[in-house]
Design a protein around this motif. Structure first.
Motif, PDB file in Angstrom:
ATOM      1  N   GLN A   1       0.704  -1.226  -0.096  1.00 46.52           N
ATOM      2  CA  GLN A   1      -0.111   0.216  -0.066  1.00 46.52           C
ATOM      3  C   GLN A   1       0.303   0.937  -0.222  1.00 46.52           C
ATOM      4  N   THR A   2       2.005   1.753   0.748  1.00 43.85           N
ATOM      5  CA  THR A   2       3.219   3.085   0.556  1.00 43.85           C
ATOM      6  C   THR A   2       3.542   2.571  -0.588  1.00 43.85           C
ATOM      7  N   LEU A   3       4.211   1.202  -1.338  1.00 43.60           N
ATOM      8  CA  LEU A   3       4.876   0.976  -2.370  1.00 43.60           C
ATOM      9  C   LEU A   3       4.369   2.047  -3.567  1.00 43.60           C
ATOM     10  N   ILE A   4       5.518   3.769  -3.613  1.00 42.05           N
ATOM     11  CA  ILE A   4       5.052   4.534  -5.324  1.00 42.05           C
ATOM     12  C   ILE A   4       5.593   4.057  -6.180  1.00 42.05           C
ATOM     13  N   ARG A   5       5.904   3.202  -7.404  1.00 40.19           N
ATOM     14  CA  ARG A   5       6.839   3.061  -8.137  1.00 40.19           C
ATOM     15  C   ARG A   5       6.123   4.317  -9.743  1.00 40.19           C
ATOM     16  N   PRO A   6       7.841   4.696  -9.952  1.00 33.23           N
ATOM     17  CA  PRO A   6       7.975   4.796 -10.525  1.00 33.23           C
ATOM     18  C   PRO A   6       6.882   4.127 -12.186  1.00 33.23           C
ATOM     19  N   ASN A   7       6.964   5.480 -13.372  1.00 31.29           N
ATOM     20  CA  ASN A   7       6.608   4.784 -14.574  1.00 31.29           C
ATOM     21  C   ASN A   7       7.583   5.026 -15.627  1.00 31.29           C
ATOM     22  N   LEU A   8       7.527   3.368 -15.569  1.00 30.99           N
ATOM     23  CA  LEU A   8       9.169   3.575 -16.574  1.00 30.99           C
ATOM     24  C   LEU A   8       9.077   3.358 -17.733  1.00 30.99           C
ATOM     25  N   GLU A   9       7.897   3.350 -17.762  1.00 29.43           N
ATOM     26  CA  GLU A   9       7.637   3.476 -19.902  1.00 29.43           C
ATOM     27  C   GLU A   9       6.990   4.371 -20.702  1.00 29.43           C
ATOM     28  N   HIS A  10       7.581   5.853 -19.926  1.00 28.88           N
ATOM     29  CA  HIS A  10       7.310   6.777 -20.661  1.00 28.88           C
ATOM     30  C   HIS A  10       8.757   7.266 -21.374  1.00 28.88           C
ATOM     31  N   PHE A  11       8.839   7.939 -23.368  1.00 25.27           N
ATOM     32  CA  PHE A  11       8.951   7.888 -23.743  1.00 25.27           C
ATOM     33  C   PHE A  11      10.640   8.717 -23.421  1.00 25.27           C
ATOM     34  N   VAL A  12      11.572   8.388 -23.773  1.00 24.18           N
ATOM     35  CA  VAL A  12      13.072   9.351 -23.919  1.00 24.18           C
ATOM     36  C   VAL A  12      13.334   9.471 -25.064  1.00 24.18           C
ATOM     37  N   PHE A  13      13.762  10.617 -25.785  1.00 18.49           N
ATOM     38  CA  PHE A  13      14.757  10.916 -26.804  1.00 18.49           C
ATOM     39  C   PHE A  13      16.089   9.872 -26.254  1.00 18.49           C
ATOM     40  N   ILE A  14      16.358   9.713 -26.855  1.00 16.57           N
ATOM     41  CA  ILE A  14      18.471   9.347 -27.067  1.00 16.57           C
ATOM     42  C   ILE A  14      19.188   9.983 -27.806  1.00 16.57           C
ATOM     43  N   ARG A  15      20.487   9.537 -27.082  1.00 18.27           N
ATOM     44  CA  ARG A  15      21.501   9.533 -28.705  1.00 18.27           C
ATOM     45  C   ARG A  15      23.161   8.173 -28.269  1.00 18.27           C
ATOM     46  N   SER A  16      22.552   7.091 -28.774  1.00 18.78           N
ATOM     47  CA  SER A  16      23.747   6.526 -28.471  1.00 18.78           C
ATOM     48  C   SER A  16      24.737   6.862 -28.499  1.00 18.78           C
ATOM     49  N   ARG A  17      25.828   6.269 -27.542  1.00 15.69           N
ATOM     50  CA  ARG A  17      27.409   6.469 -27.804  1.00 15.69           C
ATOM     51  C   ARG A  17      28.108   5.281 -28.491  1.00 15.69           C
ATOM     52  N   VAL A  18      27.323   4.540 -28.179  1.00 14.58           N
ATOM     53  CA  VAL A  18      28.334   2.719 -28.820  1.00 14.58           C
ATOM     54  C   VAL A  18      27.116   2.050 -29.504  1.00 14.58           C
ATOM     55  N   SER A  19      27.665   1.112 -30.712  1.00 12.39           N
ATOM     56  CA  SER A  19      26.976   0.587 -31.719  1.00 12.39           C
ATOM     57  C   SER A  19      26.365  -0.741 -30.451  1.00 12.39           C
ATOM     58  N   GLN A  20      25.271  -0.758 -31.169  1.00 12.97           N
ATOM     59  CA  GLN A  20      24.580  -1.809 -29.984  1.00 12.97           C
ATOM     60  C   GLN A  20      23.540  -2.484 -30.871  1.00 12.97           C
ATOM     61  N   ASP A  21      23.153  -4.002 -31.106  1.00 13.23           N
ATOM     62  CA  ASP A  21      22.520  -4.909 -31.886  1.00 13.23           C
ATOM     63  C   ASP A  21      21.548  -5.335 -30.602  1.00 13.23           C
ATOM     64  N   SER A  81      17.082   1.480 -20.201  1.00 14.99           N
ATOM     65  CA  SER A  81      16.851   1.849 -18.977  1.00 14.99           C
ATOM     66  C   SER A  81      18.953   1.557 -18.100  1.00 14.99           C
ATOM     67  N   GLU A  82      18.980   0.216 -18.823  1.00 15.19           N
ATOM     68  CA  GLU A  82      20.594  -0.483 -18.341  1.00 15.19           C
ATOM     69  C   GLU A  82      21.804   0.510 -19.345  1.00 15.19           C
ATOM     70  N   LEU A  83      21.654   0.852 -20.454  1.00 19.65           N
ATOM     71  CA  LEU A  83      22.221   1.435 -21.550  1.00 19.65           C
ATOM     72  C   LEU A  83      22.532   2.847 -20.555  1.00 19.65           C
ATOM     73  N   VAL A  84      21.674   3.812 -19.485  1.00 18.48           N
ATOM     74  CA  VAL A  84      21.105   5.153 -19.134  1.00 18.48           C
ATOM     75  C   VAL A  84      22.302   5.090 -18.124  1.00 18.48           C
ATOM     76  N   LYS A  85      21.926   3.629 -17.609  1.00 18.30           N
ATOM     77  CA  LYS A  85      23.269   3.000 -15.969  1.00 18.30           C
ATOM     78  C   LYS A  85      24.115   3.412 -16.751  1.00 18.30           C
ATOM     79  N   ASN A  86      24.237   2.351 -17.643  1.00 18.12           N
ATOM     80  CA  ASN A  86      26.366   2.099 -17.949  1.00 18.12           C
ATOM     81  C   ASN A  86      27.312   3.022 -19.060  1.00 18.12           C
ATOM     82  N   ASN A  87      26.271   4.352 -19.038  1.00 14.48           N
ATOM     83  CA  ASN A  87      26.212   5.705 -20.182  1.00 14.48           C
ATOM     84  C   ASN A  87      26.414   5.407 -20.990  1.00 14.48           C
ATOM     85  N   SER A  88      26.371   3.755 -21.472  1.00 14.40           N
ATOM     86  CA  SER A  88      26.062   3.715 -23.813  1.00 14.40           C
ATOM     87  C   SER A  88      24.871   5.118 -24.040  1.00 14.40           C
ATOM     88  N   VAL A  89      23.564   5.293 -23.439  1.00 18.02           N
ATOM     89  CA  VAL A  89      23.512   6.076 -24.231  1.00 18.02           C
ATOM     90  C   VAL A  89      23.097   7.330 -23.530  1.00 18.02           C
TER      91      VAL A  89
END
Lengths: 241, 198, 196
Positions: A179-199, A230-238
């Motif tokens: 009941q007290t858990l509030i979670r962020p909406n992780l499905e919102h869209f974001v603009f990204i620029r990629s620093r690496v090539s990733q398939d 999200s993982e790519l943002v956290k490890n600095n790839s995008v």
């Protein structure tokens, strides 16, 4: 320093104004100042760039990201030192205003970064504390003081809500974890620029159930749901833009 | 943009689940007579038709003997679904259903027979009306009356969009150098003035 | 009808998105009373019924329990959403609230406000390895060092960083460094003059 030299320096500064990786230490270097060593000439702009990117990422994502307090603390110390240096310059020196403005701009970025993080900590306190407890010591998302703040804030809120909960009938006089858990909406869209090539980046289709594969190349830009990157943002790839 | 998923304290979620739906009681239900303003006894008689809030119906539908059958609320019934697919922009959501999208999502999640159709209908309606909301929000010269026909979610979108457009215009003409007084303080002052004038 | 009062509390909050209405103590107490009535009625039924009859009363028992939970949820949401606004007050009004705003808060909420100010201050002090950073300043990116401002209300004297003392009088124009006047503009004492 004569007037011509001063004018040349001002002109250089004004032309470089849009370049965010301005070399502050070089600008400040003068015969009077021996504090700035050659090493710092290269780290100050790099650290500033890192902080700017972290600030943008934090602003544009719904969840809290790993902290960069090492850089923030270092930059802040640097600002304080420079402000101290400026105060030692003669008060009619035209450089003072220019340096002060640049330092104010960096101050703004740092305070905005910390403010955004604080807002997220206050919004998602329970979930953040829960997830933080499951991470290893090296992988913490919150700085030490942010963690203390989160715990105090949680306690404050629980105490306040308990004031009315205890007046309720016994069988409902508490709030469950969910009941007290509030979670962020992780499905919102974001603009990204990629620093690496990733398939192999799979994006679920909103309407249907099929996944689509997206190939990222260096410097390519996309609009994607945040949770796919999200993982790519956290490890600095995008970078979120 | 919704930053949080809907949660226990979410005001909109609570108010949306308070929206009513028509329900018919198939059996006698003891003790719930107070739900029916026309009831003579403490019990609800079979074949009683009532308009009840969604959260109550959720409880009743979860009972093993399911003493009620429900119909979709007015805004989501077949007639209106047809209207939306024809032209959703003419509909006044403020009158029809203030929490149209939020309540619609709740209904879609409630595993009713019509839930898949409701899902599709929500997306299509939003797509149609989005252009209309977007166009209105770009026109920052007019007064803020244009949001009269919108539901809660569209209104929030409209307000945010307007604010963004105003800031963009400012930046393009003069540059956003102005610091504004905090919004709570502006409102506080406006109320003080009104009280003074009274 | 049950839970109507609780929902009315929420509708009251919902009607004023920009401000905080006064703490409605009467209504909160009424909701709590209703909850206790619902609870007692259920206990009565459970204690008096023989297990055979319980099936008949299941709908009303479940309903009362759901109404109890619903009331609780509404009350919790009422308190929680008020806290969100009060938090915003700390960031916009500052540490001291105007008396008419403060009178809308319950005593418990005033305590919350003060304690929140405390933990916020502790955090700000700890930034930069103990150097401290005021997060309530620098809310907007700086465009220039000096701002032309008009004073909206007599504020008396302020001391600047360079030691100069300036007296702020209503309707006078001043050219001040941004760091000195940012807070005053946000508090509505000064107004930035926009020149084209």
């Amino acid at each position: 320093m004569c007037l011509e030299e001063a004018l040349v320096r001002v002109k250089k500064y004004l032309m470089m104004e849009t370049d965010s990786s301005i070399d502050i230490s070089r600008l400040l270097r003068d015969e009077d100042e021996e504090n700035i060593s050659d090493d710092e000439e290269f780290t100050a702009p790099i650290v500033l760039n890192l902080i700017e990117n972290a600030w943008l990422n934090e602003k544009l994502s719904a969840e809290i990201l790993p902290h960069k307090s090492i850089y923030v603390d270092a930059m802040y110390q640097q600002i304080l030192t420079m402000e101290d240096n400026i105060s030692k310059l003669p008060s009619d020196d035209i450089r003072i205003d220019i340096y002060q403005l640049e330092l104010d701009r960096i101050r703004y970025i740092i305070t905005s970064y910390l403010r955004i993080r604080l807002e997220k900590i206050e919004r998602f306190t329970k979930q953040i504390l829960q997830q933080e407890a499951q991470r290893s010591v090296d992988d913490q998302y919150l700085s030490f003081h942010e963690l203390q703040y989160a715990k105090s804030f949680q306690e404050l809120n629980e105490k306040h809500l308990n004031l009315v909960l205890k007046k309720m009938p016994a069988n409902v006089a508490s709030l469950s974890h969910s009941q007290t858990l509030i979670r962020p909406n992780l499905e919102h869209f974001v603009f990204i620029r990629s620093r690496v090539s990733q398939d192999g980046l799979f994006i679920p289709d909103i309407a249907g159930n099929e996944e689509r594969e997206v190939k990222l190349t260096e410097n390519s830009q996309f609009i994607l749901p945040y949770n796919s990157v999200s993982e790519l943002v956290k490890n600095n790839s995008v970078q979120l833009i | 943009m919704k930053l949080c998923r809907s949660h226990y304290f979410d005001l909109e979620d609570i108010l949306a689940s308070h929206e009513t739906m028509p329900a018919t009681f198939t059996e006698e239900v003891k003790g719930l007579g107070f739900l029916d303003p026309g009831a003579v006894t403490d019990n609800i008689t079979p074949k009683t038709k009532l308009e009840l809030p969604f959260w109550i119906l959720q409880v009743l539908l979860q009972l093993p003997n399911k003493p009620v059958t429900v119909e979709l609320p007015k805004a989501f019934n077949a007639t209106h679904r047809d209207i939306f697919s024809a032209d959703a922009c003419i509909v006044d959501f403020n009158k029809l259903c203030k929490f149209f999208y939020t309540f619609g999502k709740i209904l879609a999640r409630a595993k009713l027979k019509e839930s898949p159709e409701i899902k599709k209908m929500l997306v299509e309606t939003f797509k149609q009306r989005f252009r209309y909301v977007f166009d209105l929000s770009q026109n920052v010269e007019t007064e803020k009356l244009a949001s009269d026909k919108m539901d809660r979610m569209e209104r929030e979108l409209y307000n945010e969009s307007r604010t963004a457009q105003v800031r963009l215009n400012q930046w393009m003409s003069v540059g956003i150098g102005t610091i504004q007084a905090a919004s709570m303080i502006v409102n506080h002052r406006k109320r003080k003035l009104t009280v003074f004038e009274l | 009808m049950f839970t109507e009062k609780a929902v009315d509390l929420l509708k009251e909050l919902d009607r004023c998105p920009d401000t905080l209405p006064p703490y409605h103590e009467k209504m909160v107490r009424a909701v709590l009373d209703e909850m206790n009535i619902l609870f007692e009625k259920n206990v009565e039924v459970l204690n008096s019924s023989v297990s055979d009859n319980l099936g008949e009363f299941m709908p009303v028992l479940k309903f009362r329990h759901a109404a109890l939970e619903r009331n609780k949820r509404c009350l919790m949401a009422y308190f929680w959403n008020r806290l969100l606004k009060i938090r915003q007050m700390r960031w916009e009004f500052g540490r001291i609230l105007p008396p008419d705003v403060k009178s809308n808060l319950s005593e418990a909420e005033v305590n919350w406000f003060n304690n929140y100010s405390k933990i916020l201050a502790n955090y700000m002090k700890s930034i930069g390895q103990g150097c401290g950073l005021n997060l309530l300043q620098n809310m907007d990116p700086p465009k220039s060092l000096y701002l032309e401002v008009r004073c909206l209300a007599d504020h008396g004297e302020i001391k600047m960083e360079n030691g100069e003392v300036i007296c702020l009088q209503k309707n006078h124009l001043y050219l001040l460094p941004r760091s000195a006047c940012e807070m005053l503009i946000r508090q509505g004492i000064l107004e930035q003059v926009v020149s084209f």
